[in-house]
Write an enzyme that holds these catalytic residues in place. Structure first.
Site, PDB file in Angstrom:
ATOM      1  CG  HIS A 291      -1.863   0.978   1.461  1.00  0.00           C
ATOM      2  ND1 HIS A 291      -1.571   2.242   1.899  1.00  0.00           N
ATOM      3  CD2 HIS A 291      -3.204   0.935   1.297  1.00  0.00           C
ATOM      4  CE1 HIS A 291      -2.689   2.942   1.996  1.00  0.00           C
ATOM      5  NE2 HIS A 291      -3.705   2.171   1.630  1.00  0.00           N
TER       6      HIS A 291
ATOM      7  CG  ASP B 185       0.707  -2.558   5.927  1.00  0.00           C
ATOM      8  OD1 ASP B 185      -0.231  -2.800   6.710  1.00  0.00           O
ATOM      9  OD2 ASP B 185       0.582  -1.835   4.923  1.00  0.00           O
TER      10      ASP B 185
ATOM     11  CD  GLN C 149      -6.679  -4.706   4.003  1.00  0.00           C
ATOM     12  OE1 GLN C 149      -7.567  -5.491   4.367  1.00  0.00           O
ATOM     13  NE2 GLN C 149      -6.955  -3.475   3.630  1.00  0.00           N
TER      14      GLN C 149
ATOM     15  CE  LYS D 104      -7.085  -0.483   6.349  1.00  0.00           C
ATOM     16  NZ  LYS D 104      -7.865  -0.028   5.208  1.00  0.00           N
TER      17      LYS D 104
ATOM     18  CB  CYS E 246      -3.683   3.475  -1.297  1.00  0.00           C
ATOM     19  SG  CYS E 246      -4.916   4.687  -0.854  1.00  0.00           S
TER      20      CYS E 246
HETATM   21  N1  PMP Z   1      -1.707  -0.854   4.489  1.00  0.00           N
HETATM   22  C1  PMP Z   1      -2.669  -1.582   3.933  1.00  0.00           C
HETATM   23  C2  PMP Z   1      -2.331  -2.950   3.389  1.00  0.00           C
HETATM   24  C3  PMP Z   1      -3.957  -1.072   3.851  1.00  0.00           C
HETATM   25  O1  PMP Z   1      -4.926  -1.785   3.280  1.00  0.00           O
HETATM   26  C4  PMP Z   1      -4.231   0.215   4.379  1.00  0.00           C
HETATM   27  C5  PMP Z   1      -5.627   0.831   4.314  1.00  0.00           C
HETATM   28  N2  PMP Z   1      -6.234   0.712   3.084  1.00  0.00           N
HETATM   29  C6  PMP Z   1      -3.188   0.927   4.948  1.00  0.00           C
HETATM   30  C7  PMP Z   1      -1.945   0.361   5.000  1.00  0.00           C
HETATM   31  C8  PMP Z   1      -3.381   2.308   5.515  1.00  0.00           C
HETATM   32  O2  PMP Z   1      -4.189   2.263   6.619  1.00  0.00           O
HETATM   33  P1  PMP Z   1      -4.733   3.633   7.274  1.00  0.00           P
HETATM   34  O3  PMP Z   1      -5.354   4.398   6.156  1.00  0.00           O
HETATM   35  O4  PMP Z   1      -5.705   3.171   8.289  1.00  0.00           O
HETATM   36  O5  PMP Z   1      -3.555   4.321   7.855  1.00  0.00           O
END
Ligand code: PMP
Length: 410
Positions: free
Chosen positions: A122, A200, A203, A226, A364
């Site tokens: 991401h 990270d 997910q 999430k 993203c």
């Molecule tokens: N990493 C991953 C794999 C994600 O799916 C997301 C959220 N879509 C993020 C990071 C970022 O998370 P946040 O917007 O809650 O900071």
């Protein structure tokens, strides 16, 4: 296993109609819905205990502090962290990773050092590293994918061998392909090469049991919103020896030891990384979300999603003209797809008219979409409150898309 019909009753948002149809929510990978237990814990906190933390010695101040610190304990136990102090509250995964990038990367890296990232990342686990590499004159290495969508581990190993790698930043589960990476193995090999690993878990934490000690991750980041919690709260797990040795990320109240006219020193971890008034009610909500998940059991959550994923993969594969992205296994409960050459935004608009919420866009993850040779995808993601009927509704709504865009005539 648990009863999805009973679970659904806890989620007020899922009781509503959208565009005249009962809502089918398949966008939990972006943000999951909130059970009444979480909303109630937050409103109860406001009604009885709201105050600032770590300051006043009055009763409400103490209640707020114990709610906030109690939440930290819950997160620590959820991850099997060795100590409560391994947990730093943040706004979410993005802030957690930026904290590591700036408080660790910026100070520890030198020109010529290497940072390994992957094509699955991401933007929040890629762009901070691009920026740190730029500032420090470090080199960024991108691990690409096999045709199926797994990390190319041969390439990863070649980076570890050739580069002076100091940091490996890797996702445990992709938010687009669903790919679950061999994180434990990646960590082991990084450590053998002398690098620290930033995982990270945005997910993965909502969908599978995580044991940071077994994983041996140096840092691990996730977001409350999430995993049934509210927005604006997340956490960073870090090994004590690393957190203790790091510079602060933000300066101000609560993170100091002693402040003098011209210089200051820092509080102990985790306060050192929590400048200013934190998101107290967010932590209370996150703790209630963790209670909810623990009551279901993370093994059951995982198993439920895997069953749903198998059903969805099967049903969606049968839709003519559909392309499903990513490997069949191991993956989390989400499927990104495109259908014929209909733009994902058109697809999701038609699905919304049918009461089915999916996400459309690049999620993203622009480099990954470049690799997929598509600007955007649709993504259906599943959680504890979804069942096979929800998948059937998605498939039926996709049939409408095909009718509307002229690929099916009746
Ligand atoms: N990493 C991953 C794999 C994600 O799916 C997301 C959220 N879509 C993020 C990071 C970022 O998370 P946040 O917007 O809650 O900071």
């Amino acid at each position: 296993m648990f009863n999805v019909q009973e679970i659904k009753k806890d989620f007020a948002a899922l009781q509503q109609q959208v565009n005249g149809k009962s809502l089918v929510y398949l966008d939990s990978a972006a943000s999951s819905q909130i059970p009444k237990q979480v909303a109630e814990a937050m409103s109860q906190y406001y009604a009885t205990s709201h105050s600032n933390v770590h300051r006043g010695v009055h009763t409400l101040g103490e209640r707020a502090t114990s709610a906030y610190e109690g939440a930290r304990e819950k997160v620590a136990r959820f991850l099997n962290a060795p100590k409560v102090e391994n947990i730093v509250f943040t706004r979410g995964t993005t802030e957690s990773i930026n904290l590591v990038a700036y408080a660790y990367g910026l100070h520890k890296l030198q020109a010529g050092d290497g940072i390994v990232v992957t094509l699955l990342e991401h933007h929040s686990n890629l762009v901070p590293w691009q920026q740190i590499a730029k500032i420090k004159g470090a080199k960024l290495y991108m691990v690409e994918l096999t045709e199926e969508g797994h990390l190319n581990l041969e390439q990863y190993r070649s980076f570890l061998k050739q580069g002076n790698i100091k940091i490996v930043a890797v996702t445990q589960a992709s938010n687009v392909l669903g790919t679950v990476t061999p994180t434990k193995q990646i960590v082991q090999e990084a450590h053998a090469a002398g690098a620290v690993v930033v995982v990270d878990a945005a997910q993965s934490a909502p969908h599978m049991a995580i044991d940071v000690q077994d994983l041996d991750a140096d840092f691990l980041a996730a977001s409350g919103h999430k995993m049934l919690g509210p927005t604006g709260i997340g956490f960073l797990y870090g090994k004590s020896e690393l957190l203790d040795d790091m510079e602060p990320f933000q300066m101000g109240g609560s993170m100091i030891g002693l402040v003098d006219y011209y210089e200051s020193n820092w509080a102990e971890v985790p306060a050192k990384f929590e400048a200013g008034t934190p998101n107290i009610v967010g932590a209370v909500g996150l703790a209630a979300a963790i209670d909810y998940l623990n009551a279901l059991g993370m093994e059951n959550v995982h198993q439920h999603e895997q069953q749903l994923l198998a059903y969805a993969w099967d049903r969606l594969s049968q839709v003519e003209g559909i392309e499903l992205y990513g490997p069949r296994q191991p993956r989390t409960g989400l499927i990104a797809f495109n259908i014929d050459d209909t733009h994902p935004h058109d697809v999701s608009t038609v699905l919304d008219a049918e009461g089915v919420a999916v996400r459309a866009g690049h999620h993203c993850a622009q480099p990954l979409h470049k690799w997929l040779h598509t600007a955007a995808t649709n993504r259906a993601s599943f959680y504890i409150y979804n069942d096979e009927q929800d998948i059937d509704r998605l498939v039926a709504a996709l049939q409408k898309v095909k009718e509307m865009f002229g690929y099916v005539t009746r």
